[in-house]
Every structure is written in structure tokens, then in C-alpha cells.
Design an enzyme around this catalytic site. Sequence first.
Site, PDB file in Angstrom:
ATOM      1  CB  CYS A  32       0.552   3.550  -3.299  1.00  0.00           C
ATOM      2  SG  CYS A  32      -0.531   2.154  -2.943  1.00  0.00           S
TER       3      CYS A  32
ATOM      4  CG  HIS B 155      -0.363   0.331  -8.113  1.00  0.00           C
ATOM      5  ND1 HIS B 155       0.751   1.093  -7.813  1.00  0.00           N
ATOM      6  CD2 HIS B 155      -1.232   0.493  -7.057  1.00  0.00           C
ATOM      7  CE1 HIS B 155       0.572   1.685  -6.645  1.00  0.00           C
ATOM      8  NE2 HIS B 155      -0.617   1.342  -6.175  1.00  0.00           N
TER       9      HIS B 155
END
Length: 412
Positions: free
Chosen positions: A89, A355
Site C-alpha cells: 500500500c 484506496h
Amino acid sequence: MAYVLGIGVTPVGRYPDRSFTELVAEAYDSAIKDAQLAEPDRIEGTWFANMLADFFGVRSMRGLRVLAPLVEDGLFPDGQRIVNVEAACASGSAAFNGAWSAIQSGADLTLAIGVEKMNPADGDGVELLDWMAGGLPDSYWDPYRALAAELGVTFEPGAGRSIAMDTYALLAQSHMRDYGTTVEQIAASAAKNHTNAVHNPRAQYRFPMTTEQVLADRVIAEPLTRSMAAPRGDGAGAALVCSERFLRQQPAAVRERALKIRGHSLAGGRIDASWQDQRSPVASASQTYAMAGVKPSDLDLVELHDATSFAEIHLVEDLGLCERGQGGPFTASGATQLGGDVAVNSSGGLVSRGHPIAATGIMMLNELALQLRGEAGENQLPDAGLAMAENGGGFIGTDVALTATTILERVA
């Protein structure tokens, strides 16, 4: 000294029919226009971040393969040095780190790109979640099983579940045990961020929520409800980073919108880390504050990695915005709202803005840039001058595997 010269992103959404190349083209074009860059050939290197292209069949040389059609169409410089980056991430921030580091080493103009697709055209994305959790030895999760045993619960990742949500849920239970954090406080973070996203045209979800509505949503991993978790989103971001020498050569209108990178760092995680230890987010933030010569109380706003709303609770502690163990009360008090002590995730954060994994770090910087330039619309903070982004990627033990923090400053 390095500066963000231009930055651009796509809105976050579910785009099963859009290719990686199409998403990158939109973000790159936006960054070039934002910088008013007449000669893209002056870009000396590109750092390209992606995590999931392998799932879609792009197994190697991702940046070269995604950018090649743009080169062929004359939309991207030929002969470009392209470095592929992956840090879960934090991939977008790792690409930004490469672009920033090159400037520190003497380059004048570099580019960071992050792109992700999480919504395949065929299927509901469950196979993608299983693919993300695959390939690791079963022993990798032993620290979580040990923590679960301490808490009197079980931890057994399974097919069709998000391993990230399972790990965050266990960490939330640990924080609740150690500090008395409540699910209502976690829900207050989620409600704030969903409401912040209403006026953000780049956000995947744009509806307000109350704390009560968040709590009433479907539980996905105790104590987390669906509204406390980031959705699967597609999108891309691109950032141009330049030297002070290059900036001085630009027109006044460009120089006035450039943002100084006051501090930036990466920090790795610890396998056996408690809340009291120098964990990855704490270490990175400490390094960045020292480089920038500022304190947490100097910040006007923060964009941080709330992959779940519990993450925001511990991260406001990790970044020094409040004392350890006080993230829940601090958030519930309204201190992190627009108009509070320090605005946290004024964009809506990951739970609402979205995201798209490898694009997230650059999207955070874009949100800071809009605020610092006075271009954030109805969410604009008065006189925002100093801002931090925190982007975490992966797990090692019970810590974040890699954390990036960046402090940007308005200079005009």
C-alpha cells in the site's frame, strides 16, 4: 531542496473497463498541465508504482509495458529511465521517494507514477483478495495468532476474506484492551471522513454518515463494520518533483504554485513490536519532523493511511498529534475535524476517498497540494501552510512493513 512542481490524479472509482494505460495517461496529463511543463523530455527518470498488475496478466516490466502505448502515441517521452517499484500500500510513496532521492542526488526533474486496478471486468474481486493474501508461508501470521491467543480470540485467514481487514481488526482489539479505545470512537473517525468526502469530486464515496450509521453497518471483522473499511478502488496519480535550480527557470505562475518538500522519509517495521515501541510510523514521522525542523503542533492538516478507521486512531498517536493511547478520545472530541486542532483526512481518507493501492501515496500528496494552494473547494482550510502525508504498506509481524511520511509547505 526539492519541490513538487506538478501533480495530478484520476478520481477514484470502479473502472473495470479502463486499462492501466488509460488511467496513467489521465493522471500524467493532469500533472504535466498542472506544472505547465512545455518540455516533458526534460524528465530525467520515472519511478512507476504498481502492486496488482500481475493479477491482470502484466507479470514483469510493468511500467514499461503500461507506458509503451503512450510513448508510441507521442504522449510520453521516449528513452525514459523507468524504475518499477512495489511496496504494497506504500508503493506510490516509494515511487515518490525514488523521484525525491534523485533530486537530492543532483537531478533536476523526475516523475513518480502510481496506478492500481482492483476491480476486474469479470468477477466481483473476491479472487483478487485471495491472490493478495497468497504466496506467504503460514508462519508469517504466527505473530497474529499469538496476539489473538492473548486476546482470547482466533486468527485464521480464509478464502474470500481480506487479510488486511482481519489484521486491522485484531490490532483494534489489542488497542481497545490496552487503552480502553471504544468502537464508538473508531466510528467517529469513519463518520468524519465519510462526511468530509461529500465535497471531494475525486472521492469514491460521497455520502455523509453519522457515528450511529457507521455502527449499524454490517460487521466485516469484529469490531470493524463495512463503513470503517476502505473500498476497492481503481485510479492513478502522478507527481513531478524538481530541484530549486529547475524551479527558478520556470514562470512566476509556476513558481508560486510549487510546494517545498520540507521533510520526507521511509522507515521499516519491526517483527515484534508493541504499541509502546518505535514502530514504523513513529520512526518515519520522527525522521521527517527532524528533517523539516518542525513539531506535530505546527501542522495544519494531515492525510494519513486509514485503510480502516481504527488505523486513524493509532496513527494520530504515532504521528505525535496526541499522546499514546489517546487517539480515540482525541478523535471523538472533534480535534481532527475540519476546523479542529488539526484537520485529519479532510479529503475523506481511504475509507471514503478510496484506496487504489499503489496510487494512494500520490493521491494523499495531491490532497495536501490542493489545500496548500487554496484549491480544495468547500473543504478548504483557512490559510493552510504546512501539511503531512503518512502512507503505510504491508505488515511485518504486528508492525507496518514500510511507512512513508512527507511534509509539504506552501512557499508563495
